[in-house]
Design a protein around this motif. Structure first.
Motif, PDB file in Angstrom:
ATOM      1  N   ALA A 128       5.623  -9.622  -3.581  1.00  0.00           N
ATOM      2  CA  ALA A 128       4.704 -10.155  -2.566  1.00  0.00           C
ATOM      3  C   ALA A 128       3.713 -11.082  -3.243  1.00  0.00           C
ATOM      4  CB  ALA A 128       3.955  -9.023  -1.857  1.00  0.00           C
ATOM      5  N   LYS A 130      -0.264 -12.859  -2.160  1.00  0.00           N
ATOM      6  CA  LYS A 130      -1.357 -12.782  -1.196  1.00  0.00           C
ATOM      7  C   LYS A 130      -1.179 -13.841  -0.119  1.00  0.00           C
ATOM      8  CE  LYS A 130      -5.506 -11.154  -0.063  1.00  0.00           C
ATOM      9  NZ  LYS A 130      -5.674  -9.746   0.365  1.00  0.00           N
ATOM     10  N   GLU A 217       1.035  -6.857   2.342  1.00  0.00           N
ATOM     11  CA  GLU A 217       1.746  -8.057   2.792  1.00  0.00           C
ATOM     12  C   GLU A 217       2.911  -7.714   3.716  1.00  0.00           C
ATOM     13  OE1 GLU A 217       1.002 -11.281   2.498  1.00  0.00           O
ATOM     14  OE2 GLU A 217      -0.908 -10.597   1.672  1.00  0.00           O
TER      15      GLU A 217
END
Length: 257
Positions: A128, A130, A217
């Protein structure tokens, strides 16, 4: 074009997996850490050495925090740093179980911005960034939508069910399961296989930095046991437990003493 933070972590994680698999099932040397901190193997140390060299040479201005590197205060002055667990689930690795992982994260000003959890023996790569979503082997993942405690399946260990942690002296009636690696627990929640994970002991940052970003996320939430947001790169790199998952998580937090 310069390699992105995510691509750097993905490449390093794959290399870590190759090193670990060369030791897996081959009876690597094992030592017991001081203060009953658990075992470490020559695989942990080999992976750590490679990751520290590969990552810090690519980002020499970043700080470094790893389970298998002696900690120092230098990282506290850094806006960005790597937080790494070379092998999360060392006991599982020793026991020739497949439930161990490499956990790699980049943290900026206390917040994870990129994270990879690599599980070589299972053929799983979670990642992931941000604001960029969460993925498993290239496909988007989402947390499960369960919001009722009694319907929830929670990854946790038995000590977290002790009466002193819960209002009324009894854990809520959720269904429990267990996986040895905290990074894997978080990713199993992020992918919707389980509804939440709970650990109420003081939790090392390297165990969860990548995984909590992946949960968030994937549409989930992650808190400490007081319901506060998780902040990384603390002088003592421990969190006050972690609860993470989908909509049921705030309700679980509200049941804690």
């Amino acid at each position: 074009m310069p390699e992105s933070d995510l691509d750097l972590l993905l490449r390093a994680a794959k290399e870590a997996g190759e090193i670990a698999l060369s030791h897996f099932g081959a009876d690597p040397k094992i030592w017991e850490k001081d203060d009953n901190a658990g075992p470490v193997t020559e695989a942990d140390l080999s992976v750590n050495a490679h990751l520290q060299s590969a990552l810090t040479s690519a980002r020499p201005d970043f700080g470094w925090l790893s389970e298998e590197t002696e900690d120092g205060s230098e990282r506290l002055a850094k806006d960005k740093l790597f937080i790494v667990d070379p092998i999360d689930g060392t006991r599982a690795f020793i026991d020739r179980s497949e439930n161990w992982a490499h956990s790699l994260a980049i943290v900026e000003n206390g917040t994870p911005t990129a994270g990879v959890v690599e599980m070589p023996q299972k053929g799983l790569t979670f990642w992931a960034t941000k604001g960029g979503g969460a993925f498993l082997n290239g496909k988007p993942i989402k947390v499960a939508p369960v919001d009722r405690i009694k319907d929830a399946t929670v990854l946790t260990a038995k000590p977290n069910l002790r009466p002193e942690f819960w209002i009324g002296g009894k854990a809520p009636p959720f269904n429990t399961s267990f996986r040895s690696s905290l990074a894997y627990r978080l990713c199993a929640v992020a992918s919707g296989r389980f509804d939440a994970m709970i650990t109420l002991r003081p939790t090392w940052e390297w165990d969860v930095a990548a995984g909590t970003l992946i949960v968030e996320e994937a549409g989930g939430q992650a808190f400490d046991q007081t319901g506060s947001a998780l902040i990384y790169n603390n002088p003592q790199p421990k969190l006050s437990g972690v609860l993470a998952g989908g909509p049921v998580v705030p309700k679980l937090v509200s049941q804690l003493v």
